[in-house]
Motif scaffolding. Structure first.
Motif, PDB file in Angstrom:
ATOM      1  N   LEU A   1      84.037  26.051  86.766  1.00 45.48           N
ATOM      2  CA  LEU A   1      84.521  26.910  85.676  1.00 45.48           C
ATOM      3  C   LEU A   1      84.505  28.375  86.114  1.00 45.48           C
ATOM      4  O   LEU A   1      85.462  29.111  85.896  1.00 45.48           O
ATOM      5  CB  LEU A   1      83.639  26.741  84.432  1.00 45.48           C
ATOM      6  CG  LEU A   1      83.896  25.500  83.591  1.00 45.48           C
ATOM      7  CD1 LEU A   1      82.868  25.387  82.491  1.00 45.48           C
ATOM      8  CD2 LEU A   1      85.300  25.561  82.978  1.00 45.48           C
ATOM      9  N   TYR A   2      83.410  28.784  86.754  1.00 48.08           N
ATOM     10  CA  TYR A   2      83.298  30.190  87.139  1.00 48.08           C
ATOM     11  C   TYR A   2      84.416  30.586  88.097  1.00 48.08           C
ATOM     12  O   TYR A   2      85.180  31.514  87.828  1.00 48.08           O
ATOM     13  CB  TYR A   2      81.929  30.475  87.781  1.00 48.08           C
ATOM     14  CG  TYR A   2      81.805  31.910  88.220  1.00 48.08           C
ATOM     15  CD1 TYR A   2      81.530  32.905  87.290  1.00 48.08           C
ATOM     16  CD2 TYR A   2      82.029  32.289  89.541  1.00 48.08           C
ATOM     17  CE1 TYR A   2      81.453  34.233  87.663  1.00 48.08           C
ATOM     18  CE2 TYR A   2      81.953  33.616  89.930  1.00 48.08           C
ATOM     19  CZ  TYR A   2      81.664  34.581  88.986  1.00 48.08           C
ATOM     20  OH  TYR A   2      81.606  35.895  89.358  1.00 48.08           O
TER      21      TYR A   2
ATOM     22  N   ILE B   1      87.643  32.824  87.085  1.00 48.88           N
ATOM     23  CA  ILE B   1      87.772  34.104  87.787  1.00 48.88           C
ATOM     24  C   ILE B   1      89.134  34.160  88.482  1.00 48.88           C
ATOM     25  O   ILE B   1      89.819  35.183  88.477  1.00 48.88           O
ATOM     26  CB  ILE B   1      86.642  34.244  88.852  1.00 48.88           C
ATOM     27  CG1 ILE B   1      85.318  34.506  88.177  1.00 48.88           C
ATOM     28  CG2 ILE B   1      86.970  35.331  89.879  1.00 48.88           C
ATOM     29  CD1 ILE B   1      85.078  35.902  87.725  1.00 48.88           C
ATOM     30  N   GLY B   2      89.538  33.020  89.066  1.00 51.71           N
ATOM     31  CA  GLY B   2      90.824  32.943  89.773  1.00 51.71           C
ATOM     32  C   GLY B   2      92.005  33.191  88.847  1.00 51.71           C
ATOM     33  O   GLY B   2      93.050  33.667  89.271  1.00 51.71           O
TER      34      GLY B   2
ATOM     35  N   MET C   1      79.043  38.261  94.600  1.00 51.81           N
ATOM     36  CA  MET C   1      80.220  38.080  93.747  1.00 51.81           C
ATOM     37  C   MET C   1      79.842  37.539  92.373  1.00 51.81           C
ATOM     38  O   MET C   1      80.320  38.007  91.355  1.00 51.81           O
ATOM     39  CB  MET C   1      81.207  37.121  94.415  1.00 51.81           C
ATOM     40  CG  MET C   1      81.883  37.710  95.616  1.00 51.81           C
ATOM     41  SD  MET C   1      82.649  36.452  96.618  1.00 51.81           S
ATOM     42  CE  MET C   1      83.934  35.900  95.510  1.00 51.81           C
ATOM     43  N   GLU C   2      78.977  36.526  92.358  1.00 57.16           N
ATOM     44  CA  GLU C   2      78.696  35.844  91.100  1.00 57.16           C
ATOM     45  C   GLU C   2      77.854  36.693  90.156  1.00 57.16           C
ATOM     46  O   GLU C   2      78.121  36.765  88.969  1.00 57.16           O
ATOM     47  CB  GLU C   2      78.004  34.501  91.355  1.00 57.16           C
ATOM     48  CG  GLU C   2      77.933  33.658  90.106  1.00 57.16           C
ATOM     49  CD  GLU C   2      77.734  32.191  90.412  1.00 57.16           C
ATOM     50  OE1 GLU C   2      77.719  31.422  89.460  1.00 57.16           O
ATOM     51  OE2 GLU C   2      77.602  31.823  91.586  1.00 57.16           O
TER      52      GLU C   2
ATOM     53  N   HIS D   1      74.731  32.303  83.618  1.00 52.74           N
ATOM     54  CA  HIS D   1      74.857  33.426  82.682  1.00 52.74           C
ATOM     55  C   HIS D   1      76.320  33.704  82.363  1.00 52.74           C
ATOM     56  O   HIS D   1      76.656  34.100  81.266  1.00 52.74           O
ATOM     57  CB  HIS D   1      74.162  34.677  83.225  1.00 52.74           C
ATOM     58  CG  HIS D   1      74.622  35.138  84.567  1.00 52.74           C
ATOM     59  ND1 HIS D   1      74.710  34.299  85.657  1.00 52.74           N
ATOM     60  CD2 HIS D   1      75.007  36.350  85.010  1.00 52.74           C
ATOM     61  CE1 HIS D   1      75.134  34.995  86.696  1.00 52.74           C
ATOM     62  NE2 HIS D   1      75.318  36.238  86.335  1.00 52.74           N
ATOM     63  N   PHE D   2      77.210  33.447  83.327  1.00 53.77           N
ATOM     64  CA  PHE D   2      78.631  33.673  83.085  1.00 53.77           C
ATOM     65  C   PHE D   2      79.167  32.716  82.014  1.00 53.77           C
ATOM     66  O   PHE D   2      79.857  33.135  81.077  1.00 53.77           O
ATOM     67  CB  PHE D   2      79.430  33.505  84.380  1.00 53.77           C
ATOM     68  CG  PHE D   2      80.895  33.303  84.159  1.00 53.77           C
ATOM     69  CD1 PHE D   2      81.675  34.321  83.646  1.00 53.77           C
ATOM     70  CD2 PHE D   2      81.489  32.075  84.419  1.00 53.77           C
ATOM     71  CE1 PHE D   2      83.025  34.132  83.401  1.00 53.77           C
ATOM     72  CE2 PHE D   2      82.839  31.882  84.183  1.00 53.77           C
ATOM     73  CZ  PHE D   2      83.603  32.912  83.679  1.00 53.77           C
ATOM     74  N   ILE D   3      78.851  31.426  82.158  1.00 48.71           N
ATOM     75  CA  ILE D   3      79.348  30.439  81.190  1.00 48.71           C
ATOM     76  C   ILE D   3      78.790  30.750  79.804  1.00 48.71           C
ATOM     77  O   ILE D   3      79.518  30.701  78.808  1.00 48.71           O
ATOM     78  CB  ILE D   3      78.943  28.995  81.620  1.00 48.71           C
ATOM     79  CG1 ILE D   3      79.550  28.657  82.996  1.00 48.71           C
ATOM     80  CG2 ILE D   3      79.391  27.969  80.581  1.00 48.71           C
ATOM     81  CD1 ILE D   3      81.047  28.636  83.047  1.00 48.71           C
TER      82      ILE D   3
END
Lengths: 462, 31
Positions: A229-230, A234-235, A378-379, A432-434
């Motif tokens: 998903l990340y 992002i893509g 990056m993440e 943390h992104f999700i």
């Protein structure tokens, strides 16, 4: 010695091509979007070269070395995101006739939301730039091991700036052709043939490695979903691809080039890079750091000029992306920050874009030098920005209730929830992104529904 | 000893590389 000669030959070639192409740059738009006249196939190569950087090549190989087949999740997720971006967004972005994501948001929602998004976007692309700049140095060190990391980063950054500051996207699209051919030959043809022959193909690898590496869910299903998903999401809102979409001749070519680059080059390239890491488990077990599996494989497989050529594929992959991200950062700082404070005319804009690019790269050299692992940079840093931009981006194109007040609340919630959850040590088991993305999406739906009615009463409906 | 799927995988890589180089040459010749 062969490695030094090949590295020098590559650097000279890239500088000559880039500087020759830069003679065509006359205006700020030439620099930023190549005058919106990029030929179809040139754009295909350029998009693929921008997408495939250190994260793609060394990151996927590293993941597959650490987790086996399940490590392919990173590459497949990123490529699927790029394909979806082409199918869903590319045409609409080109039709909007803008240059940066904040510019699109300014035109669609208003200045305040655009300003916040531009800060987050610049933060996000800058974090990628820091990672790419660091990779440039680590790869040059493989060619010339006597160099210390900081000097290596510095040399490569000067070369990268040498051609891209002069020619912007025009030079980038020309040099990307050379980059992509070296990368494809190296990663999709020569290294797989040598490694497969040496180990006896997929069957040979499976027979030699621990069965857990063949397990397609070895990484853990939740981590696989989170990673897919990340990198996929992002893509979808990739800033470097955004300017290439804007540089296409028309909307249909923009969509076609994005899908072709993703399907024909990006996806297979990612899978091949992963296979190299997977073969590495059997060929070079017990490597100290999985991050160095890709160069270690090349080192073991071929010496002399052949080995140096294979390594130059890696150099090309990182150079293409680093130049592209540095350019994007410079363009965004000039257009979305400086131009907002003090409006710039044509020549001043061109100059400001160039200066901003140099300043951003110098800052990235220091951040990259003191940074941690490539994918980690990056993440961690890009997460709050992506959690805010993704739902807003979807809302602009596909939801009539999308409005500036809703967007402002969404941005605030995205940043607070992502960073807050991260500070608490990600207690729910998802990244943390999700977590931030879920919070910001729910917020956007509620806030835009509420504020849209208010706007409709005022007669200012979207 | 390489198996059938190994040849398929390696063949795909080679085909893509050849196609990309072919396209680049054609584009350069057209100019």
């Amino acid at each position: 010695m062969a490695k030094v000669i090949v590295a020098l030959a590559y650097m000279v070639a890239i500088l000559v091509i880039g500087i020759l192409a830069s003679r065509k740059v006359k205006t700020a738009d030439d620099f930023a979007v190549a005058g919106r006249q990029i030929p179809f196939w040139t754009n295909v190569y350029s998009m693929a070269s921008a997408q495939i950087g250190a994260g793609a090549t060394m990151g996927v190989a590293s993941m597959c070395y650490a987790y086996g087949i399940s490590g392919q999740t990173l590459g497949i997720g990123a490529a699927l995101g790029a394909i979806l971006s082409g199918l869903v967004f590319a045409k609409k972005i080109r039709e909007a006739n803008v240059t940066t994501i904040p510019e699109l948001i300014r035109n669609s929602l208003g200045k305040r939301a655009a300003d916040l998004i531009s800060i987050l976007s610049i933060f996000s692309v800058f974090s990628i730039l820091a990672g790419q700049v660091r990779s440039l140095g680590t790869i040059l060190q493989i060619f010339i091991p006597s160099l210390d990391l900081f000097t290596a980063i510095l040399i490569m950054s000067v070369i990268m700036l040498g051609y891209s500051v002069a020619g912007g996207l025009v030079s980038a699209t020309k040099t990307d052709k050379l980059n992509i051919i070296i990368m494809v030959l190296s990663v999709m043809v020569i290294i797989p043939i040598i490694s497969f022959t040496r180990i006896g193909g997929l069957g040979g690898i499976a027979a030699k490695v621990d069965p857990k590496y063949v397990n397609p869910t070895n990484m853990g299903v939740s981590q696989m979903i989170s990673m897919m998903l990340y990198f996929g999401l992002i893509g979808m809102v990739n800033n470097e691809n955004f300017i290439r979409i804007c540089g296409a001749k028309n909307a249909n070519e923009a969509r076609g080039a994005t899908i072709t680059a993703s399907l024909l080059i990006y996806l297979p390239y990612m899978i091949f890079a992963g296979l190299i890491g997977y073969a590495g488990i059997a060929l070079i077990p017990n490597l100290e750091s999985s991050d160095s599996i890709f160069p270690a494989m090349i080192d073991q497989m071929a010496g002399g000029v052949a080995g140096a050529f294979l390594l130059s594929g890696l150099l090309a992959a990182v150079m293409g992306t680093a130049a592209s991200v540095a350019m994007t950062t410079g363009i965004m700082v000039a257009r979305d920050v400086v131009n907002r404070i003090k409006p710039l005319d044509g020549n001043k804009m061109l100059l400001t874009q160039r200066i901003a690019m140099i300043v951003a790269t110098v800052a990235a050299i220091f951040v990259g030098y003191f940074g941690r692992s490539i994918v980690g940079i990056m993440e961690d840093v890009g997460a709050p920005a992506a959690a805010a931009i993704i739902p807003i981006f979807c809302g602009i194109f596909f939801w009539k209730k999308m409005n500036e007040k809703g967007a402002l609340v969404t941005i605030a919630v995205a940043v607070i929830s992502t960073l807050g959850y991260w500070a608490l040590g990600s207690p729910l088991g998802i990244s943390h992104f999700i977590f931030g993305l879920i919070c910001s999406t729910i917020t956007m739906i509620i806030a835009c529904n509420l504020t849209y009615e208010e706007k409709a009463k005022e007669g200012v409906g979207m | 000893m390489l198996g059938f799927w190994d040849y398929v995988i390696l063949g795909i890589g080679c085909l893509i590389a050849v196609y990309l180089i072919y396209n680049m040459v054609i584009e350069a010749v057209k100019k």
